[in-house]
Design a protein around this motif. Structure first.
Motif, short mmCIF file in Angstrom:
data_model
loop_
_atom_site.label_atom_id
_atom_site.label_comp_id
_atom_site.label_asym_id
_atom_site.label_seq_id
_atom_site.Cartn_x
_atom_site.Cartn_y
_atom_site.Cartn_z
N PRO A 4 0.82 -1.23 0.00
CA PRO A 4 0.00 0.00 0.00
C PRO A 4 0.85 1.27 0.00
CG PRO A 4 -0.88 -1.57 1.58
CD PRO A 4 0.44 -2.12 1.11
N GLU A 5 1.92 1.29 0.78
CA GLU A 5 2.76 2.49 0.81
C GLU A 5 3.35 2.79 -0.56
OE1 GLU A 5 6.83 4.29 2.81
OE2 GLU A 5 6.01 2.44 3.66
N VAL A 6 3.87 1.77 -1.21
CA VAL A 6 4.47 1.97 -2.54
C VAL A 6 3.41 2.44 -3.53
CG1 VAL A 6 5.52 0.77 -4.51
CG2 VAL A 6 6.38 0.37 -2.19
N GLY A 7 2.25 1.80 -3.51
CA GLY A 7 1.18 2.18 -4.43
C GLY A 7 0.73 3.62 -4.22
N ILE A 8 0.55 3.99 -2.95
CA ILE A 8 0.07 5.34 -2.66
C ILE A 8 1.17 6.37 -2.95
CG2 ILE A 8 -0.83 6.88 -0.87
CD1 ILE A 8 -2.14 4.38 0.40
N ARG A 9 2.41 6.03 -2.65
CA ARG A 9 3.52 6.94 -3.01
C ARG A 9 3.51 7.22 -4.51
NH1 ARG A 9 9.27 6.83 -0.20
NH2 ARG A 9 8.80 6.06 1.87
N CYS A 10 3.34 6.17 -5.30
CA CYS A 10 3.35 6.34 -6.76
C CYS A 10 2.12 7.08 -7.26
CB CYS A 10 3.51 4.98 -7.44
SG CYS A 10 5.16 4.28 -7.22
N LEU A 11 0.96 6.80 -6.67
CA LEU A 11 -0.26 7.50 -7.09
C LEU A 11 -0.13 9.00 -6.80
CD1 LEU A 11 -3.90 6.41 -6.34
CD2 LEU A 11 -3.19 8.77 -6.16
N LEU A 155 0.97 4.36 -10.27
CA LEU A 155 1.26 5.28 -11.39
C LEU A 155 0.08 5.35 -12.36
CD1 LEU A 155 4.99 4.37 -12.05
CD2 LEU A 155 4.11 6.52 -11.09
N LEU A 156 -0.54 4.20 -12.63
CA LEU A 156 -1.70 4.18 -13.53
C LEU A 156 -2.85 5.00 -12.94
CD1 LEU A 156 -3.17 3.09 -16.04
CD2 LEU A 156 -3.83 1.13 -14.66
N LEU A 157 -3.14 4.80 -11.67
CA LEU A 157 -4.22 5.57 -11.04
C LEU A 157 -3.90 7.06 -11.01
CD1 LEU A 157 -5.25 3.23 -8.09
CD2 LEU A 157 -6.58 3.80 -10.12
N GLY A 158 -2.65 7.40 -10.71
CA GLY A 158 -2.26 8.82 -10.72
C GLY A 158 -2.42 9.43 -12.10
N GLY A 159 -2.05 8.68 -13.12
CA GLY A 159 -2.22 9.17 -14.49
C GLY A 159 -3.68 9.32 -14.86
N LEU A 160 -4.51 8.39 -14.41
CA LEU A 160 -5.96 8.49 -14.69
C LEU A 160 -6.57 9.70 -14.00
CD1 LEU A 160 -7.08 4.76 -14.56
CD2 LEU A 160 -7.03 6.26 -16.56
N VAL A 161 -6.13 9.98 -12.78
CA VAL A 161 -6.62 11.17 -12.08
C VAL A 161 -6.26 12.42 -12.89
CG1 VAL A 161 -6.27 12.62 -10.04
CG2 VAL A 161 -6.63 10.17 -9.77
N ALA A 162 -5.04 12.43 -13.42
CA ALA A 162 -4.57 13.60 -14.16
C ALA A 162 -5.36 13.84 -15.44
CB ALA A 162 -3.08 13.45 -14.49
#
Length: 187
Positions: A4-11, A155-162
């Motif tokens: 979870p930490e890695v995923g949230i850091r990347c998001l 990263l995928l979720l962060g990109g989708l948010v963007a």
């Protein structure tokens, strides 16, 4: 680091990186962002450009802190991200509440006016950043493949948010075209 930490850091880090990069893509991009802040009429004109620079600096700082493997730095990055996101949500709520139709320049050149969905997005992301701060430094057994998968998912979720405004704009465009074509029932 846990999954979870890695995923949230990347998001959160990826989303803030995209946000900062689109504002720093050139003088015209930064000027468009500063102009959108001016259109919000939340601050006196002489403060708009320094505030725009402060926002971009904060976004870059979030990215840097989340990239540092030390738990204290990451926790600071998550807290800063949450503070920025809640400040953005508050500003957007005021602007939308006044009915000001200024575009969201959060991730570049979007012409979508600021509205409730931007407030909700920022509040939800602040909660995710808070969750990231809560899980930072937690112990757990991990596998390299799982860490890579968590990073890619973030990263995928962060990109989708963007690009969320662009995606929603495509669907609204289809709805508008369908409405213009009129009802199509059996004849």
């Amino acid at each position: 680091m846990t999954y979870p930490e890695v995923g949230i850091r990347c998001l959160i880090g990826g989303m803030f990186l995209i946000s900062a990069a689109t504002k720093l893509a050139g003088p015209r991009a930064f000027r468009a962002f500063a102009d959108s802040l001016a259109q919000m009429r939340l601050f006196p004109a002489p403060l708009v450009r320094p505030l725009a620079a402060l926002v971009v600096t904060g976004e870059c700082l979030v990215c840097l802190l989340l990239a540092v493997p030390a738990p204290a730095a990451a926790a600071g990055g998550f807290v800063l991200a949450a503070v920025l996101l809640l400040a953005f949500a508050g500003a957007v709520a005021v602007v939308a509440g006044r009915g000001t139709r200024t575009p969201c320049r959060c991730f570049g050149t979007s012409s979508t006016p600021l509205g409730l969905r931007h407030v909700v997005r920022n509040v939800l992301l602040a909660a995710v950043a808070g969750a990231g701060a809560a899980v930072t430094g937690a112990a757990g057994r991990t596998q390299p493949a799982g860490l890579v998968l968590a990073a890619l998912a973030g990263l995928l979720l962060g990109g989708l948010v963007a690009v969320l405004d662009d995606i929603l704009g495509l669907f609204q465009s289809l709805d508008t075209k369908a409405a213009a074509a009129g009802p199509r029932g059996p004849r």
